[in-house]
Design a protein around this motif. Structure first.
Motif, PDB file in Angstrom:
ATOM      1  N   PRO A  16       0.831  -1.217   0.000  1.00  0.00           N
ATOM      2  CA  PRO A  16       0.000   0.000   0.000  1.00  0.00           C
ATOM      3  C   PRO A  16       0.865   1.267   0.000  1.00  0.00           C
ATOM      4  O   PRO A  16       1.873   1.323   0.710  1.00  0.00           O
ATOM      5  N   PHE A  17       0.464   2.244  -0.793  1.00  0.00           N
ATOM      6  CA  PHE A  17       1.196   3.520  -0.851  1.00  0.00           C
ATOM      7  C   PHE A  17       1.055   4.244   0.489  1.00  0.00           C
ATOM      8  O   PHE A  17       2.010   4.777   1.037  1.00  0.00           O
ATOM      9  N   ILE A  18      -0.186   4.234   1.013  1.00  0.00           N
ATOM     10  CA  ILE A  18      -0.490   4.736   2.363  1.00  0.00           C
ATOM     11  C   ILE A  18      -1.438   3.705   2.953  1.00  0.00           C
ATOM     12  O   ILE A  18      -2.380   3.292   2.281  1.00  0.00           O
ATOM     13  N   THR A 297      13.527  17.970  11.497  1.00  0.00           N
ATOM     14  CA  THR A 297      12.993  16.609  11.392  1.00  0.00           C
ATOM     15  C   THR A 297      11.758  16.651  10.504  1.00  0.00           C
ATOM     16  O   THR A 297      11.042  17.656  10.476  1.00  0.00           O
ATOM     17  N   SER A 298      11.548  15.551   9.798  1.00  0.00           N
ATOM     18  CA  SER A 298      10.421  15.475   8.862  1.00  0.00           C
ATOM     19  C   SER A 298       9.385  14.493   9.373  1.00  0.00           C
ATOM     20  O   SER A 298       9.713  13.567  10.116  1.00  0.00           O
ATOM     21  N   VAL A 299       8.127  14.684   8.948  1.00  0.00           N
ATOM     22  CA  VAL A 299       7.106  13.657   9.229  1.00  0.00           C
ATOM     23  C   VAL A 299       6.854  12.804   7.986  1.00  0.00           C
ATOM     24  O   VAL A 299       5.956  11.970   7.981  1.00  0.00           O
ATOM     25  N   TRP A 300       7.616  13.058   6.926  1.00  0.00           N
ATOM     26  CA  TRP A 300       7.590  12.219   5.729  1.00  0.00           C
ATOM     27  C   TRP A 300       6.176  12.009   5.184  1.00  0.00           C
ATOM     28  O   TRP A 300       5.714  10.880   5.041  1.00  0.00           O
ATOM     29  N   ALA A 301       5.522  13.120   4.894  1.00  0.00           N
ATOM     30  CA  ALA A 301       4.226  13.007   4.213  1.00  0.00           C
ATOM     31  C   ALA A 301       4.425  12.269   2.893  1.00  0.00           C
ATOM     32  O   ALA A 301       3.561  11.505   2.451  1.00  0.00           O
ATOM     33  N   GLN A 302       5.554  12.515   2.264  1.00  0.00           N
ATOM     34  CA  GLN A 302       5.956  11.769   1.057  1.00  0.00           C
ATOM     35  C   GLN A 302       7.442  11.466   1.175  1.00  0.00           C
ATOM     36  O   GLN A 302       8.195  12.245   1.754  1.00  0.00           O
ATOM     37  N   TYR A 303       7.825  10.340   0.575  1.00  0.00           N
ATOM     38  CA  TYR A 303       9.253  10.067   0.424  1.00  0.00           C
ATOM     39  C   TYR A 303       9.545  10.200  -1.070  1.00  0.00           C
ATOM     40  O   TYR A 303       9.169   9.343  -1.866  1.00  0.00           O
ATOM     41  N   THR A 304      10.196  11.296  -1.417  1.00  0.00           N
ATOM     42  CA  THR A 304      10.305  11.677  -2.827  1.00  0.00           C
ATOM     43  C   THR A 304      11.750  11.639  -3.286  1.00  0.00           C
ATOM     44  O   THR A 304      12.590  12.362  -2.742  1.00  0.00           O
ATOM     45  N   ILE A 305      11.995  10.802  -4.271  1.00  0.00           N
ATOM     46  CA  ILE A 305      13.343  10.727  -4.829  1.00  0.00           C
ATOM     47  C   ILE A 305      13.377  11.435  -6.179  1.00  0.00           C
ATOM     48  O   ILE A 305      12.323  11.794  -6.718  1.00  0.00           O
ATOM     49  N   PRO A 325       3.396   0.692  -5.791  1.00  0.00           N
ATOM     50  CA  PRO A 325       2.872   1.911  -6.400  1.00  0.00           C
ATOM     51  C   PRO A 325       3.821   3.094  -6.201  1.00  0.00           C
ATOM     52  O   PRO A 325       4.581   3.127  -5.229  1.00  0.00           O
ATOM     53  N   THR A 326       3.781   4.020  -7.115  1.00  0.00           N
ATOM     54  CA  THR A 326       4.522   5.277  -6.973  1.00  0.00           C
ATOM     55  C   THR A 326       3.546   6.413  -7.300  1.00  0.00           C
ATOM     56  O   THR A 326       2.460   6.162  -7.805  1.00  0.00           O
ATOM     57  N   LEU A 363       7.756   7.275  -3.273  1.00  0.00           N
ATOM     58  CA  LEU A 363       7.653   5.840  -2.958  1.00  0.00           C
ATOM     59  C   LEU A 363       6.619   5.629  -1.842  1.00  0.00           C
ATOM     60  O   LEU A 363       6.283   6.575  -1.129  1.00  0.00           O
ATOM     61  N   PRO A 364       6.132   4.403  -1.668  1.00  0.00           N
ATOM     62  CA  PRO A 364       5.193   4.158  -0.565  1.00  0.00           C
ATOM     63  C   PRO A 364       5.781   4.642   0.758  1.00  0.00           C
ATOM     64  O   PRO A 364       6.973   4.425   1.023  1.00  0.00           O
ATOM     65  N   MET A 365       4.961   5.286   1.567  1.00  0.00           N
ATOM     66  CA  MET A 365       5.450   5.798   2.865  1.00  0.00           C
ATOM     67  C   MET A 365       4.294   5.830   3.852  1.00  0.00           C
ATOM     68  O   MET A 365       3.274   6.469   3.619  1.00  0.00           O
ATOM     69  N   HIS A 366       4.439   5.070   4.921  1.00  0.00           N
ATOM     70  CA  HIS A 366       3.498   5.152   6.037  1.00  0.00           C
ATOM     71  C   HIS A 366       4.124   4.430   7.234  1.00  0.00           C
ATOM     72  O   HIS A 366       5.175   3.778   7.096  1.00  0.00           O
TER      73      HIS A 366
END
Ligand SMILES: Cc1ncc(COP(=O)(O)O)c(C=O)c1O
Length: 387
Positions: A16-18, A297-305, A325-326, A363-366
């Motif tokens: 799952p992406f989220i 510090t981040s809460v990583w709403a998205q992990y973006t490369i 998924p991306t 990328l998926p992040m949760h």
């Protein structure tokens, strides 16, 4: 009969992406009971949970006041309304953001002036902000406010932006829709600007089960106006409208959900950071991974490369084939969207924004992405990008 033929291609289980369902399982009965309490007392608008949530959010952020409302967009909009930003005014904002950032400026009749972002952090470039203020003046506009966005879960450079804003007499409205819970030089989001707007859209790091948002501020005068604006501009009496307002309350049911979610939020932020750490370790030699400056510090709403533009489409397809998924945030920056093309861009252009729009992929992040799923993502990224 139900057995697969031996040679049938087995599709890997999608990651799952989220994963709101995993969080829902963890919260279990606590959410059911919190919602049941609201269903029992029937105070669906401005019920006791709304006040309790506002107090809990203020405590979490360290700010004096929180005024909840119906969405992150309304939170931004109501602050601009409260500050009487309107026609002839310029509001400086990045173009590399979700459309709501510029939308609220246009909705109050002011002019968004788009400025560039920093390549490493995706957040507002202070030199571009300075130049954007000059561009606004050249166009005969009055620069009134700046909306830095804390994109993908990480704070913009608020000290630098605040210094420019102070020198130029601009109000700072922090768009922290993606970053509630993040920190900047030991200070929490919500305390970095005179007003901060956040969103509780379900996919946000702290999300409810519908739409919701809040303004965070230390300013009691602003609080009074916001509380009036969210109820049709009401004055001392319910039917005494003292200003033009709107309907923008946070539903009591959503407040009840958020109270429960806030209890596990710090733990979820830690889990997201662990995912980000593993990702960075796993793919930093094949892709440009997000940079978190020292002291943030981040809460990583998205992990973006970032990838070479030509590689992005094939990369997304390769990951999809592995059940990963991306998503692309954002394929078109605001100044390239039909609705916002007519608004000015800083006069030396926004090349970094244009470049990022071609390169970014998330990328998926949760918080519920276990080590095995993280490894699958890392391996798939590496396989797709191997020379
Ligand atoms: C940067 C940014 N600003 C504003 C918003 C608007 O929030 P909402 O969807 O709650 O209106 C969002 C989220 O969608 C966002 O990501």
């Amino acid at each position: 009969m139900n057995q697969r033929p031996m040679n049938q291609h087995m599709r890997p289980e999608p990651v799952p992406f989220i994963d709101l369902a995993a969080q829902r399982r963890r919260l279990g009965k606590s959410i059911d009971e919190a919602v049941s309490r609201v269903l029992a007392h029937c105070q669906f608008i401005n019920g006791p949970e709304v006040t309790a949530l506002e107090a809990a959010l203020a405590e979490f952020s360290g700010a004096r006041h929180v005024v909840s409302c119906a969405s992150g967009t309304d939170a931004l909009l109501m602050v601009l309304m409260a500050k009487n930003v309107g026609p002839g005014d310029a509001v400086l904002c990045p173009s590399f953001t979700f459309c709501a950032t510029g939308e609220v400026v246009a909705l109050v009749g002011a002019t968004p002036v788009f400025v560039d972002v920093d390549e490493a952090t995706f957040n507002m470039d202070v030199n571009s902000l300075k130049r954007g203020i000059a561009t606004a003046r050249q166009r005969g506009l009055k620069p009134r406010a700046v909306i830095p966005v804390d994109l993908f879960g990480q704070s913009a450079d608020h000290d630098a932006i605040g210094a420019v804003a102070e020198a130029e007499g601009l109000f700072v409205l922090d768009d922290a829709a993606q970053a509630f819970g993040a920190t900047y030089k030991g200070r929490n989001i919500g305390t970095l600007a005179p007003a901060t707007a956040t969103s509780f859209f379900p996919a946000k790091p702290l999300g409810c089960y519908g739409d919701g948002g809040a303004v965070i501020t230390d300013d009691p005068a602003l609080v009074e106006i916001l509380k009036s604006l969210r109820v049709h501009g009401q004055g001392a009496d319910k039917y005494d409208s003292v200003r033009v307002g709107m309907t923008s309350r946070l539903d009591t049911v959503q407040a009840a959900v958020l109270i429960e979610k806030l209890k596990i939020f710090a733990d979820e932020i830690a889990a997201r950071n662990e995912v980000a750490r593993r990702y960075a370790e796993g793919v930093n030699d094949v892709a440009v991974v997000p940079a978190v400056p020292d002291g943030l510090t981040s809460v990583w709403a998205q992990y973006t490369i970032r990838l070479k533009p030509a590689a992005r489409e094939g990369f997304a397809a390769a990951l999809k084939a592995q059940g990963i998924p991306t998503a692309i945030y954002y394929p078109k920056p605001l100044h390239r969207l039909e609705a916002y093309r007519r608004f000015p861009v800083v006069d030396n252009g926004i090349p970094v924004t244009d470049q990022l729009a071609e390169e970014v992929i998330s990328l998926p992040m949760h918080a519920y992405l276990d080590a095995a799923a993280q490894d699958r993502v890392i391996e798939a990224v590496r396989a797709a990008l191997k020379p």
